[in-house]
Design a protein around this motif. Structure first.
Motif, short mmCIF file in Angstrom:
data_model
loop_
_atom_site.label_atom_id
_atom_site.label_comp_id
_atom_site.label_asym_id
_atom_site.label_seq_id
_atom_site.Cartn_x
_atom_site.Cartn_y
_atom_site.Cartn_z
N PRO A 43 -5.85 -10.69 7.56
CA PRO A 43 -4.57 -10.61 8.35
C PRO A 43 -4.39 -10.45 9.70
CG PRO A 43 -4.80 -9.09 6.30
CD PRO A 43 -6.19 -9.57 6.72
N GLY B 13 -3.64 5.36 2.91
CA GLY B 13 -4.96 4.95 3.19
C GLY B 13 -5.87 4.91 1.86
N PHE B 14 -7.08 4.38 1.96
CA PHE B 14 -7.63 3.94 0.57
C PHE B 14 -7.89 5.39 -0.34
CE2 PHE B 14 -10.30 0.94 3.19
CZ PHE B 14 -9.01 0.02 3.29
N ASP C 187 3.98 1.81 14.99
CA ASP C 187 3.05 1.51 14.19
C ASP C 187 1.86 1.79 15.34
OD1 ASP C 187 1.11 0.96 12.27
OD2 ASP C 187 1.62 -1.11 12.01
N ASP C 188 0.57 2.27 14.77
CA ASP C 188 -0.48 2.57 15.39
C ASP C 188 -0.39 3.10 16.57
OD1 ASP C 188 -1.77 0.59 13.82
OD2 ASP C 188 -1.37 -0.95 14.75
N GLU D 226 -8.95 8.45 4.07
CA GLU D 226 -9.80 7.95 3.27
C GLU D 226 -10.58 9.25 2.26
OE1 GLU D 226 -12.86 5.63 5.41
OE2 GLU D 226 -11.40 3.95 5.70
N GLN E 123 0.92 -1.31 -0.18
CA GLN E 123 0.17 0.02 -0.11
C GLN E 123 1.01 1.23 -0.10
OE1 GLN E 123 -2.61 0.91 3.43
NE2 GLN E 123 -4.13 1.82 2.07
N VAL F 130 0.53 -8.84 4.93
CA VAL F 130 0.44 -10.25 4.44
C VAL F 130 -0.91 -10.57 3.95
CG1 VAL F 130 -0.38 -10.90 6.84
CG2 VAL F 130 1.08 -12.60 5.59
N ARG F 131 -0.97 -11.38 3.17
CA ARG F 131 -2.31 -11.87 2.45
C ARG F 131 -2.28 -13.42 2.24
NH1 ARG F 131 -3.63 -7.71 4.06
NH2 ARG F 131 -4.47 -5.92 3.01
N ASN G 212 5.66 -4.98 8.78
CA ASN G 212 5.41 -4.89 10.02
C ASN G 212 5.95 -6.05 10.92
OD1 ASN G 212 2.77 -3.30 10.30
ND2 ASN G 212 2.51 -4.60 8.40
N SER H 60 6.25 -8.06 14.46
CA SER H 60 5.72 -8.44 15.78
C SER H 60 6.73 -8.46 16.94
CB SER H 60 4.95 -9.98 15.74
OG SER H 60 3.68 -9.93 14.84
N ARG I 79 -5.36 5.04 12.61
CA ARG I 79 -6.23 5.55 11.82
C ARG I 79 -7.72 5.93 12.72
NH1 ARG I 79 -7.25 -0.01 9.90
NH2 ARG I 79 -9.11 -0.75 10.56
N PRO J 97 -4.06 -1.66 -0.42
CA PRO J 97 -3.06 -2.56 -0.64
C PRO J 97 -3.22 -3.47 -1.98
CG PRO J 97 -3.81 -2.67 1.56
CD PRO J 97 -4.81 -1.78 0.84
N GLU K 131 3.65 0.00 2.18
CA GLU K 131 3.86 -0.77 3.33
C GLU K 131 3.49 -2.09 3.01
OE1 GLU K 131 1.03 0.03 6.79
OE2 GLU K 131 1.48 -1.61 7.75
N GLU L 160 -2.40 7.15 9.16
CA GLU L 160 -2.96 5.93 8.81
C GLU L 160 -4.56 6.25 8.43
OE1 GLU L 160 -1.55 3.11 12.08
OE2 GLU L 160 -1.22 2.06 10.17
P1 C2E Z 1 -1.34 -2.22 10.20
O1 C2E Z 1 0.02 -2.21 10.19
O2 C2E Z 1 -1.74 -0.87 10.83
O3 C2E Z 1 -1.73 -2.13 8.67
C1 C2E Z 1 -2.78 -1.02 8.18
C2 C2E Z 1 -4.27 -1.62 8.00
O4 C2E Z 1 -5.11 -0.87 7.63
C3 C2E Z 1 -4.15 -2.77 6.89
O5 C2E Z 1 -4.96 -3.91 7.21
C4 C2E Z 1 -4.60 -1.78 5.82
O6 C2E Z 1 -5.24 -2.57 4.56
C5 C2E Z 1 -5.65 -1.15 6.40
N1 C2E Z 1 -6.08 0.09 5.80
C6 C2E Z 1 -5.08 0.71 4.80
N2 C2E Z 1 -5.87 1.74 4.58
C7 C2E Z 1 -6.97 2.12 5.15
C8 C2E Z 1 -8.13 2.88 4.93
O7 C2E Z 1 -8.10 4.05 4.34
N3 C2E Z 1 -9.24 2.87 5.68
C9 C2E Z 1 -9.26 1.49 6.61
N4 C2E Z 1 -10.41 1.36 7.19
N5 C2E Z 1 -8.27 0.68 6.45
C10 C2E Z 1 -7.16 0.88 5.88
P2 C2E Z 1 -4.56 -5.23 7.27
O8 C2E Z 1 -3.87 -5.56 5.73
O9 C2E Z 1 -6.14 -6.07 7.09
O10 C2E Z 1 -3.85 -5.61 8.11
C11 C2E Z 1 -4.32 -5.65 9.46
C12 C2E Z 1 -3.28 -5.53 10.39
O11 C2E Z 1 -2.37 -6.76 10.59
C13 C2E Z 1 -2.00 -4.45 10.48
O12 C2E Z 1 -2.26 -3.18 10.74
C14 C2E Z 1 -0.86 -5.28 11.18
O13 C2E Z 1 -1.06 -4.81 12.62
C15 C2E Z 1 -1.20 -6.81 10.84
N6 C2E Z 1 -0.43 -7.19 9.91
C16 C2E Z 1 -0.75 -7.30 8.49
N7 C2E Z 1 0.42 -7.62 7.75
C17 C2E Z 1 1.48 -8.21 8.68
C18 C2E Z 1 2.67 -8.92 8.72
O14 C2E Z 1 3.04 -9.00 7.62
N8 C2E Z 1 3.22 -8.89 9.98
C19 C2E Z 1 2.73 -8.68 10.90
N9 C2E Z 1 3.39 -9.05 12.09
N10 C2E Z 1 1.46 -8.14 11.18
C20 C2E Z 1 0.88 -7.72 9.94
#
Ligand code: C2E
Ligand code: MG
Ligand code: MG
Ligand code: MG
Length: 283
Positions: free
Chosen positions: A74, A259-260, A179-180, A241, A45, A62-63, A119, A121, A204, A265, A59, A238
């Motif tokens: 994820p 963001g979107f 992050d966050d 939108e 993304q 994972v998918r 990301n 952990s 976000r 992504p 960024e 983050e």
């Molecule tokens: P994160 O690291 O805070 O990643 C951002 C998340 O927000 C992603 O969700 C992304 O798709 C989503 N996002 C991006 N832009 C927007 C937007 O405009 N609006 C909204 N509502 N959401 C948006 P995703 O891909 O579902 O990942 C969720 C969380 O899972 C990530 O939050 C991260 O904490 C974890 N994650 C994802 N991939 C990995 C990875 O490879 N390793 C680790 N350890 N954690 C991961």
């Protein structure tokens, strides 16, 4: 297991527990296989400069789509990986895949230094072998260390092993992001531990209400931007939108956004850096 709440309640909780445990065991088994078979994918993304619209990085997220089942959220797969001890292997696979792909991205128009944000952990960061693993992956992929950013969570900053890893990653030349930011245990003590950190990613949940002048989100983001500026850190918002959110963030002095609005992504096959993505000035 709920005891002493009467027979019906006990039975209810036990069924719920069993279902939850069975589901996560099943998911864990499938995930273990998927990691072995390298069926885990990574999407990317864009992260953009809110002032110019230029893409400054991506960024990696994972998918995993289970054959015959469908995509797994994820956060669910990361949670299962963390609870089952698979996070080290999953994280290694994501890092390797992301670095290889990023090293191969075309860079039209001269040298660009797009950041690849991955990301990490807490369990990965506190593993004594993590810094060495990152060094090996960088070398094997050919990605320069300054192009990699590790996204960690603020709660890990209280762990001495994590602080050691942060120092090790800095020594490699890797960028570090929180992050966050703001969603952890929200103690100012964490601020003291931000040395070695380069970037704050504003969660976000604070961006969602940024346009409400009377709400607290705007004040919180303003405070984080001011904190970052005084510590010499960069800020990414983050979950941007809407154009209104982007404008409000830029007005508060937030330099970067994700963001979107700028792009969801995606597989990253057709990535062209830095052109081809929406520019705020170009509309
Ligand atoms: P994160 O690291 O805070 O990643 C951002 C998340 O927000 C992603 O969700 C992304 O798709 C989503 N996002 C991006 N832009 C927007 C937007 O405009 N609006 C909204 N509502 N959401 C948006 P995703 O891909 O579902 O990942 C969720 C969380 O899972 C990530 O939050 C991260 O904490 C974890 N994650 C994802 N991939 C990995 C990875 O490879 N390793 C680790 N350890 N954690 C991961
Ligand atoms: Mg992240
Ligand atoms: Mg985040
Ligand atoms: Mg987040």
């Amino acid at each position: 297991r709920a005891k002493g709440h009467g027979r019906d309640t006990v039975a209810f909780y036990e069924v719920g527990d069993q279902e939850r445990v069975a589901r996560s065991l099943e998911l864990e088994g499938a995930l273990r296989l998927a990691i072995e078979r390298q069926e885990i994918d990574v999407h990317f993304q864009p992260i953009v400069d809110l002032g110019t619209g230029a893409v400054v990085g991506h960024e990696a997220l994972v998918r995993w789509t289970r054959p015959g089942v469908g995509p797994v959220a994820p956060i669910e797969l990361v949670t299962v990986a963390e609870e089952s001890g698979l996070i080290g292997r999953l994280g290694h696979l994501v890092l390797t895949t992301a670095c290889r792909r990023a090293a191969a991205w075309p860079a039209p128009g001269g040298p660009v230094t797009p950041l690849l944000s991955v990301n990490v952990s807490p369990r990965q960061l506190t593993d004594p072998g993590f810094v060495g693993l990152v060094a090996r992956v960088l070398e094997e992929s050919g990605l320069a260390p300054e192009h990699l950013c590790c996204e960690i969570t603020e709660t890990v900053l209280v762990d001495d092993r994590a602080m050691g890893a942060i120092a090790g990653l800095k020594a490699l030349g890797v960028t570090l992001a929180i992050d966050d930011f703001g969603t952890g245990h929200a103690s100012l003590d964490y601020v003291r531990r931000l040395s070695g950190i380069d970037l704050l990613k504003v969660d976000r949940s604070f961006v969602a209400g940024i346009e409400d002048a009377r709400g607290h989100d705007r004040a919180i983001v303003a405070a984080v931007v001011a904190l970052a500026a005084s510590l010499g850190l960069d800020v990414v918002a983050e979950g941007v939108e809407t154009p209104g959110q982007a404008a409000a963030l830029a007005a508060l002095g937030c330099r970067l956004g994700q963001g979107f609005l700028f792009g969801a992504p995606g597989p990253g096959d057709d990535l062209v850096i830095p052109s081809g993505l929406p520019s705020r000035g170009g509309r």
